[in-house]
Design an enzyme around this catalytic site. Structure first.
Site, PDB file in Angstrom:
ATOM      1  N   THR A 154      -5.370  -2.087   9.336  1.00 47.71           N
ATOM      2  CA  THR A 154      -6.568  -3.783   9.716  1.00 47.71           C
ATOM      3  C   THR A 154      -5.702  -4.613  11.020  1.00 47.71           C
ATOM      4  O   THR A 154      -4.469  -4.538  11.301  1.00 47.71           O
ATOM      5  CB  THR A 154      -7.167  -4.216   8.982  1.00 47.71           C
ATOM      6  OG1 THR A 154      -6.215  -5.134   8.355  1.00 47.71           O
ATOM      7  CG2 THR A 154      -7.899  -3.243   8.115  1.00 47.71           C
ATOM      8  N   HIS A 158      -8.326 -12.779   0.553  1.00 46.13           N
ATOM      9  CA  HIS A 158      -6.979 -12.135   0.132  1.00 46.13           C
ATOM     10  C   HIS A 158      -6.285 -13.136  -0.491  1.00 46.13           C
ATOM     11  O   HIS A 158      -6.264 -13.701  -0.084  1.00 46.13           O
ATOM     12  CB  HIS A 158      -7.007 -11.581   1.196  1.00 46.13           C
ATOM     13  CG  HIS A 158      -7.793 -10.381   1.262  1.00 46.13           C
ATOM     14  ND1 HIS A 158      -8.845 -10.174   2.458  1.00 46.13           N
ATOM     15  CD2 HIS A 158      -8.005  -8.594   1.152  1.00 46.13           C
ATOM     16  CE1 HIS A 158      -9.622  -9.155   1.704  1.00 46.13           C
ATOM     17  NE2 HIS A 158      -9.365  -8.258   1.480  1.00 46.13           N
ATOM     18  N   MET A 175       1.191  -1.436  -0.064  1.00 49.47           N
ATOM     19  CA  MET A 175      -0.067  -0.050   0.081  1.00 49.47           C
ATOM     20  C   MET A 175       0.819   1.558  -0.042  1.00 49.47           C
ATOM     21  O   MET A 175       0.401   1.721  -0.781  1.00 49.47           O
ATOM     22  CB  MET A 175      -0.824  -0.410   0.992  1.00 49.47           C
ATOM     23  CG  MET A 175      -1.801  -1.000   0.790  1.00 49.47           C
ATOM     24  SD  MET A 175      -3.468  -0.935  -0.432  1.00 49.47           S
ATOM     25  CE  MET A 175      -3.827   1.019  -0.121  1.00 49.47           C
ATOM     26  N   LYS A 189      -1.213 -11.875   3.148  1.00 44.74           N
ATOM     27  CA  LYS A 189      -1.971 -10.826   4.178  1.00 44.74           C
ATOM     28  C   LYS A 189      -1.743 -11.780   5.214  1.00 44.74           C
ATOM     29  O   LYS A 189      -2.423 -12.423   5.656  1.00 44.74           O
ATOM     30  CB  LYS A 189      -3.703 -11.071   3.533  1.00 44.74           C
ATOM     31  CG  LYS A 189      -4.337  -9.959   4.711  1.00 44.74           C
ATOM     32  CD  LYS A 189      -5.706  -9.708   4.031  1.00 44.74           C
ATOM     33  CE  LYS A 189      -6.990  -9.049   5.456  1.00 44.74           C
ATOM     34  NZ  LYS A 189      -5.889  -8.003   5.646  1.00 44.74           N
ATOM     35  N   GLY A 215     -10.299  -6.882   7.631  1.00 48.30           N
ATOM     36  CA  GLY A 215     -10.964  -5.590   8.937  1.00 48.30           C
ATOM     37  C   GLY A 215     -12.315  -5.460   7.517  1.00 48.30           C
ATOM     38  O   GLY A 215     -13.579  -5.075   8.670  1.00 48.30           O
TER      39      GLY A 215
HETATM   40  P1  NAD Z   1       2.893  -4.798   3.499  1.00 47.55           P
HETATM   41  O1  NAD Z   1       2.835  -6.031   4.752  1.00 47.55           O
HETATM   42  O2  NAD Z   1       3.092  -4.856   1.728  1.00 47.55           O
HETATM   43  O3  NAD Z   1       3.121  -3.581   3.832  1.00 47.55           O
HETATM   44  C1  NAD Z   1       3.322  -3.176   5.361  1.00 47.55           C
HETATM   45  C2  NAD Z   1       4.552  -2.537   6.455  1.00 47.55           C
HETATM   46  O4  NAD Z   1       4.626  -1.680   6.886  1.00 47.55           O
HETATM   47  C3  NAD Z   1       5.907  -2.920   5.399  1.00 47.55           C
HETATM   48  O5  NAD Z   1       7.249  -1.910   4.504  1.00 47.55           O
HETATM   49  C4  NAD Z   1       6.291  -3.437   6.844  1.00 47.55           C
HETATM   50  O6  NAD Z   1       8.091  -3.053   7.360  1.00 47.55           O
HETATM   51  C5  NAD Z   1       6.055  -1.546   7.381  1.00 47.55           C
HETATM   52  N1  NAD Z   1       6.603  -1.440   9.221  1.00 47.55           N
HETATM   53  C6  NAD Z   1       6.467  -2.808   9.607  1.00 47.55           C
HETATM   54  N2  NAD Z   1       6.827  -1.645  10.820  1.00 47.55           N
HETATM   55  C7  NAD Z   1       6.436  -1.021  11.133  1.00 47.55           C
HETATM   56  C8  NAD Z   1       6.987  -0.004  11.428  1.00 47.55           C
HETATM   57  N3  NAD Z   1       7.159  -0.239  13.027  1.00 47.55           N
HETATM   58  N4  NAD Z   1       6.987   1.326  11.651  1.00 47.55           N
HETATM   59  C9  NAD Z   1       6.120   1.995   9.948  1.00 47.55           C
HETATM   60  N5  NAD Z   1       7.046   1.049   9.422  1.00 47.55           N
HETATM   61  C10 NAD Z   1       6.208  -0.546   9.019  1.00 47.55           C
HETATM   62  O7  NAD Z   1       0.903  -4.780   3.816  1.00 47.55           O
HETATM   63  P2  NAD Z   1       0.102  -3.630   2.864  1.00 47.55           P
HETATM   64  O8  NAD Z   1      -0.379  -4.741   1.776  1.00 47.55           O
HETATM   65  O9  NAD Z   1       0.553  -2.594   2.445  1.00 47.55           O
HETATM   66  O10 NAD Z   1      -1.140  -3.807   4.049  1.00 47.55           O
HETATM   67  C11 NAD Z   1      -0.920  -2.742   5.296  1.00 47.55           C
HETATM   68  C12 NAD Z   1      -1.918  -3.018   6.174  1.00 47.55           C
HETATM   69  O11 NAD Z   1      -2.817  -1.729   5.536  1.00 47.55           O
HETATM   70  C13 NAD Z   1      -2.486  -4.104   6.620  1.00 47.55           C
HETATM   71  O12 NAD Z   1      -4.081  -3.951   7.913  1.00 47.55           O
HETATM   72  C14 NAD Z   1      -3.498  -4.196   5.505  1.00 47.55           C
HETATM   73  O13 NAD Z   1      -4.835  -5.132   5.894  1.00 47.55           O
HETATM   74  C15 NAD Z   1      -4.274  -2.742   5.473  1.00 47.55           C
HETATM   75  N6  NAD Z   1      -5.113  -2.607   3.892  1.00 47.55           N
HETATM   76  C16 NAD Z   1      -6.278  -1.875   4.146  1.00 47.55           C
HETATM   77  C17 NAD Z   1      -6.520  -1.428   3.291  1.00 47.55           C
HETATM   78  C18 NAD Z   1      -7.882   0.512   3.955  1.00 47.55           C
HETATM   79  O14 NAD Z   1      -8.536   0.412   2.167  1.00 47.55           O
HETATM   80  N7  NAD Z   1      -7.710   0.561   4.560  1.00 47.55           N
HETATM   81  C19 NAD Z   1      -6.521  -1.110   2.350  1.00 47.55           C
HETATM   82  C20 NAD Z   1      -5.613  -2.554   1.960  1.00 47.55           C
HETATM   83  C21 NAD Z   1      -4.463  -2.768   3.112  1.00 47.55           C
END
Ligand code: NAD
Length: 251
Positions: free
Chosen positions: A78, A133, A14, A137, A143
């Protein structure tokens, strides 16, 4: 002056979508890209607002830092437990905070339709939520699926904590009238599918949303950040950003 954004989780799926989508919006600038191990506080001082898509364990400290600094925050992460959700919500007395399990316009329309269908169909219909998903994930159910089940529970005067039944295995017995089934499917590169099933004897209604690109979530979160900039302190979700709050109350 463009709104300078701190993208937290910048190396993630994201985070990368947010950075790419923000590049085509002259009202936005990426002030800082932060990931695990980077100096969040130093980056925050360079930015006007924060977007967090990281991990459930990270968001509370991000919310507290934003509240201390008076910077608006958009949370897409989430999988938080009730204590984490409460602590994050407490920060919204000091800053505008948009906290949404899904930033797509289609899913927020699905939220509205889910409530309406539950009200129209009534207690004879069995309720089930199915989500799928990608294989990477981490949290389950999604969420968005949780929010769909919360909407169903509210419409039926049920409780998410007590009445949602996660998967079924073994001799579980007949389905009860009050349970809301929840099923999480994982595989491949699926961006996010959600179906709400209303099943009765003789007929079944299914409402389905399928996301095919993360840009739909990224553009929604960027829209939320621009919207939050001019809001008073408070806890908001995407229904507020899209102006659907009043529409949801229409009977
Ligand atoms: P991802 O695992 O690809 O990315 C998460 C990133 O966060 C990684 O690069 C990781 O290194 C980083 N991270 C971990 N700990 C950290 C910290 N302490 N400080 C800064 N960065 C840190 O995951 P993703 O697919 O990008 O999804 C991320 C979150 O967003 C998940 O919880 C997912 O469910 C949620 N999500 C929400 C929506 C929405 O519309 N609300 C849509 C897609 C995904």
């Amino acid at each position: 002056m463009p709104l300078r954004l701190l993208i937290n989780g910048a190396k993630g799926r994201m985070g990368q979508a947010l950075i790419a989508c923000a590049a085509s919006d002259s009202a936005l600038a990426i002030g800082a890209q932060v990931d695990d191990g980077d100096d969040f506080a130093a980056a925050l001082s360079l930015c006007d607002a924060v977007i967090d898509f990281t991990h459930a364990s990270v968001t509370q400290s991000v919310a507290e830092a934003c509240a201390d600094a008076g910077k608006p925050l958009v949370i897409g992460t989430t999988g938080h437990d009730d204590a984490q959700r409460a602590a994050i919500a407490a920060c919204s007395t000091r800053i505008p905070l948009v906290f949404a399990p899904n930033f797509s316009v289609g899913v927020n329309t699905l939220f509205w339709l889910t409530q309406k269908a539950a009200e129209i169909l009534g207690a004879d219909f069995d309720l089930e939520v199915v989500e799928m998903h990608h294989r990477l994930k981490k949290d389950s159910p999604s969420g968005t699926a949780r929010r769909l089940a919360e909407i169903l529970a509210e419409a039926r005067d049920l409780s998410y904590a007590k009445d949602v039944r996660h998967g079924r295995e073994g001799m579980v017995g007949e389905r009860t009238k009050t349970e809301i089934g929840m099923h999480a499917v994982r595989g491949g590169d699926v961006v996010g599918d959600h179906t709400v099933i209303y099943a009765n004897v003789g007929e079944r209604l299914e409402l389905t949303h399928k996301a095919s690109s993360r840009d739909t979530f990224a553009n929604g979160a960027l829209r939320a950040a621009k919207w939050a900039r001019s809001q008073p302190a408070g806890l908001y979700d995407m229904q507020d950003v899209l102006g659907l709050r009043g529409a949801i109350d229409l009977s």
